[in-house]
Design a protein around this motif. Structure first.
Motif, short mmCIF file in Angstrom:
data_model
loop_
_atom_site.label_atom_id
_atom_site.label_comp_id
_atom_site.label_asym_id
_atom_site.label_seq_id
_atom_site.Cartn_x
_atom_site.Cartn_y
_atom_site.Cartn_z
N PHE A 121 0.82 -1.21 0.00
CA PHE A 121 0.00 0.00 0.00
C PHE A 121 0.86 1.26 0.00
N HIS A 122 2.02 1.20 0.63
CA HIS A 122 2.91 2.36 0.64
C HIS A 122 3.35 2.70 -0.78
N VAL A 123 3.63 1.69 -1.59
CA VAL A 123 3.96 1.92 -3.00
C VAL A 123 2.75 2.46 -3.74
N ALA A 124 1.59 1.85 -3.51
CA ALA A 124 0.38 2.24 -4.22
C ALA A 124 0.05 3.71 -4.01
N GLN A 125 0.19 4.18 -2.77
CA GLN A 125 -0.19 5.56 -2.50
C GLN A 125 0.82 6.55 -3.08
N ALA A 179 -5.55 6.91 0.84
CA ALA A 179 -4.32 6.92 1.63
C ALA A 179 -4.48 7.71 2.91
N ASN A 180 -5.40 8.67 2.92
CA ASN A 180 -5.62 9.51 4.09
C ASN A 180 -6.78 9.03 4.96
N ASP A 181 -7.35 7.91 4.64
CA ASP A 181 -8.53 7.40 5.36
C ASP A 181 -8.21 6.02 5.92
N SER A 182 -7.65 5.96 7.11
CA SER A 182 -7.23 4.68 7.69
C SER A 182 -8.42 3.76 7.95
N ALA A 183 -9.57 4.34 8.29
CA ALA A 183 -10.75 3.51 8.53
C ALA A 183 -11.18 2.80 7.25
N ALA A 184 -11.14 3.51 6.11
CA ALA A 184 -11.49 2.88 4.83
C ALA A 184 -10.47 1.82 4.45
N GLN A 185 -9.20 2.08 4.73
CA GLN A 185 -8.18 1.07 4.44
C GLN A 185 -8.45 -0.22 5.21
N GLU A 186 -8.76 -0.09 6.48
CA GLU A 186 -9.01 -1.28 7.29
C GLU A 186 -10.28 -1.98 6.84
N ARG A 187 -11.32 -1.21 6.49
CA ARG A 187 -12.58 -1.81 6.06
C ARG A 187 -12.43 -2.53 4.72
N LEU A 188 -11.71 -1.91 3.78
CA LEU A 188 -11.62 -2.45 2.44
C LEU A 188 -10.50 -3.45 2.26
N LEU A 189 -9.39 -3.23 2.96
CA LEU A 189 -8.18 -4.02 2.70
C LEU A 189 -7.65 -4.75 3.93
N GLY A 190 -8.19 -4.43 5.09
CA GLY A 190 -7.70 -5.08 6.30
C GLY A 190 -6.33 -4.57 6.72
#
Length: 240
Positions: free
Chosen positions: A194-198, A222-233
């Motif tokens: 994800f670091h590369v992706a962003q 990249a700025n929405d940690s809640a969405a990252q956890e919901r969508l990608l874990g």
């Protein structure tokens, strides 16, 4: 900005398994679109379906307005699509030079473009006359990407290019993709890091269970940690 690639209602079956379930998305021209998702979500199947390697069971795929879902893979490639599979797919018994000569379908290798590629991947110059099978995993990945960009392409489909690579090689890839985009190419890139992706993505698509479950700006995700956890874990902080 026009849409270079469009998928509409794509279903793909592999044997008795139904992998893609009505995939819909567009890839804007001149942008880098990230295709993210957990393992087994259908990302690789999506790229292979675009390339005709696994035929779509139903739905439409268009490149610059031309329908391609019924075309053979070589014909799709000739329309200006470069494909870098996760398996790298270099010709192990051929030299680095021979691999690139085969990839240059429109004529002899362009010396200025080769110099540009060597600027990102100097190991390819060092091993120019070496068998590709003798290269390290990172060097094979460099060669696989070089094969896809040895001539200008309208669209690049790239499947997990940084997987298992050393940080220095990852940074070279990031710089390479940024320069490819500056030169006008459009990229659809599957990436687990994800670091590369962003760092390189303009837009993002997230897949789950063979469907697109999120689409939007990469910077917003990249700025929405809640969405990252919901969508990608995951969260970005754990992937620095």
């Amino acid at each position: 900005m026009s849409d270079l690639l469009t998928l509409a209602g794509i279903h793909t079956h592999i044997g008795r398994y139904h992998i893609l379930h009505g995939v819909d998305f567009v890839v804007p021209e001149g942008q880098t679109t990230m295709l993210l998702g957990r393992n087994g979500a259908g990302k690789t199947t999506t790229l292979r379906t675009i390339m005709g390697l696994w035929p779509a069971s139903s739905g439409h795929i268009s490149l610059a307005g031309q329908r391609i879902e019924q075309r053979a893979t070589p014909d799709i490639a000739r329309l200006g699509i470069g494909y870098v599979p996760e398996s790298m797919a270099v010709f192990s018994d051929l030299t680095v030079k021979e691999n690139l000569v085969l990839a240059a379908r429109d004529g002899p290798l362009d010396d200025s473009r080769l110099e540009w590629i060597f600027g990102f991947f100097p190991a390819l110059r060092r091993f120019w006359l070496s068998r590709a099978g003798s290269l390290s995993g990172g060097q094979k990945q460099m060669l696989s990407i070089a094969r896809a960009i040895v001539e200008p392409r309208k669209l690049l489909l790239i499947d997990e290019p940084t997987k298992g690579l050393a940080p220095a090689i990852v940074m070279a890839l990031i710089e390479c993709f940024a320069e490819i985009k500056r030169r006008g190419a459009t990229i659809l890139l599957v990436e687990q890091n994800f670091h590369v992706a962003q760092q390189i993505g303009d837009a993002v698509l997230v897949m789950d269970n063979g469907k697109i479950v999120h689409r939007g700006d990469m910077a917003e995700l990249a700025n929405d940690s809640a969405a990252q956890e919901r969508l990608l874990g995951l969260s970005l902080e754990t992937h620095q």
